[in-house]
Motif scaffolding. Structure first.
Motif, PDB file in Angstrom:
ATOM      1  N   MET A   1      52.324  63.135  13.457  1.00  0.00           N
ATOM      2  CA  MET A   1      51.746  62.766  13.707  1.00  0.00           C
ATOM      3  C   MET A   1      50.594  61.689  13.205  1.00  0.00           C
TER       4      MET A   1
ATOM      5  N   SER B   1      53.319  63.005  22.278  1.00  0.00           N
ATOM      6  CA  SER B   1      51.905  62.425  22.420  1.00  0.00           C
ATOM      7  C   SER B   1      50.695  63.496  23.926  1.00  0.00           C
TER       8      SER B   1
ATOM      9  N   ASP C   1      49.136  61.674  25.407  1.00  0.00           N
ATOM     10  CA  ASP C   1      48.823  60.457  26.838  1.00  0.00           C
ATOM     11  C   ASP C   1      49.312  61.111  28.219  1.00  0.00           C
TER      12      ASP C   1
ATOM     13  N   TYR D   1      52.211  65.837  29.410  1.00  0.00           N
ATOM     14  CA  TYR D   1      52.437  64.474  28.452  1.00  0.00           C
ATOM     15  C   TYR D   1      53.707  63.729  28.304  1.00  0.00           C
TER      16      TYR D   1
END
Length: 293
Positions: free
Chosen positions: A205, A166, A168, A162
């Motif tokens: 976050m 994150s 992603d 990742y």
């Protein structure tokens, strides 16, 4: 039978009364009478003894007849018991035969399970070898492959998979995921669970409430990459998050936290295969107990 001496006595008296019998003849007659009387006593004694013998013999015959009848009754009872025993034995043989059939069927089923497990173990070994051979030395530093209890675990480090902080997928993870995806597609009879894990540090976050959310989102990102980018069938994929609650190392060191921040790709045989095996288990019937005669 008894012998009577009355006619002799009457004859003697008649002769004496007529006075025509001499003394000698009288004495002879008297002697004959005495002899006859003695013989009569002996015959009577023998008659009584014969009667006693006959009564004793009759009693013995009756006793023997009763004994014979008793023995015949015993034979009849024994024959009936034997017939019942043979009938019970025959039923027991049938039950034993059924039991042997069930044992043989169970042994075949067990052998089938053993063969299936051996086949699964062999496939897992081949899968693991193929995957490790396809990965470079640098990739193997961030990938750990294990087979535990018939299941293949591919553990990927979060710093490789990742983007920092994150969920992603990072660009450098693409090549590794493509190799893993190829293995997954080659073994189409296996299901794939993607499981996210974090350390115990609370997440800060936006739009992510806690480590549960982060772990589930990271697993979902890998699932979608395998589906959309690498062509793995989505029906074979499952995403799940375990947050900080499945650690493999203490969270009090940086090294321990790094190990806990991982995403596992868990490759397992399809559940339907196990259900089919369970469904094919031989049925056992309760055999009736044979009664002891």
């Amino acid at each position: 039978m008894k012998f009577s001496i009355l006619p002799v006595a009457l004859l003697s008296l008649a002769l004496l009364s007529q006075g025509c019998v001499s003394n000698k003849k009288f004495n002879d007659l008297q002697s004959n009478y005495t002899d006859l009387q003695t013989k009569n006593g002996e015959l009577s004694k023998k008659y009584d003894e014969s009667q006693q013998g006959l009564s004793s013999s009759t009693s013995r015959v009756k006793s023997l007849e009763e004994q014979i009848a008793s023995e015949r009754s015993n034979v009849t009872a024994l024959q009936a018991a034997l017939d019942k025993c043979l009938t019970s034995s025959g039923q027991g043989n049938v039950n034993i035969s059924k039991l042997v059939d069930e044992i043989n069927s169970s042994n075949k089923y067990i052998q089938h399970l053993v063969n299936t497990k051996n086949k699964s173990d062999s496939l897992n070994l081949v899968l693991t070898n193929n995957l490790t051979r396809s990965l470079s030395r640098e990739e193997m530093q961030d990938v750990d492959v294990q087979v535990l209890k018939g299941v293949v675990y591919i553990s990927l480090a979060d710093n490789m998979l990742y983007k920092s902080g994150s969920y992603d997928i990072s660009d450098k993870a693409g090549q590794t995921l493509s190799k893993i995806a190829k293995i997954i597609k080659d073994y189409s009879d296996y299901d794939v669970l993607i499981e996210g894990n974090t350390d115990a540090v609370p997440i800060t976050m936006p739009n992510i409430r806690n480590n549960w959310d982060l772990s589930a989102l990271r697993a979902s990102s890998v699932v979608q990459a395998l589906q959309t980018t690498y062509g793995v069938e989505p029906k074979r994929l499952t995403a799940g998050g375990r947050g900080e609650y499945n650690p493999i190392a203490p969270n009090d060191t940086d090294a321990g936290k790094a190990r806990n921040r991982r995403t596992q790709i868990i490759i397992t045989p399809k559940l339907e295969q196990f259900m089919d095996l369970i469904g094919k288990a031989p049925e056992t019937s309760k055999t009736p107990e044979s009664k002891t005669p």
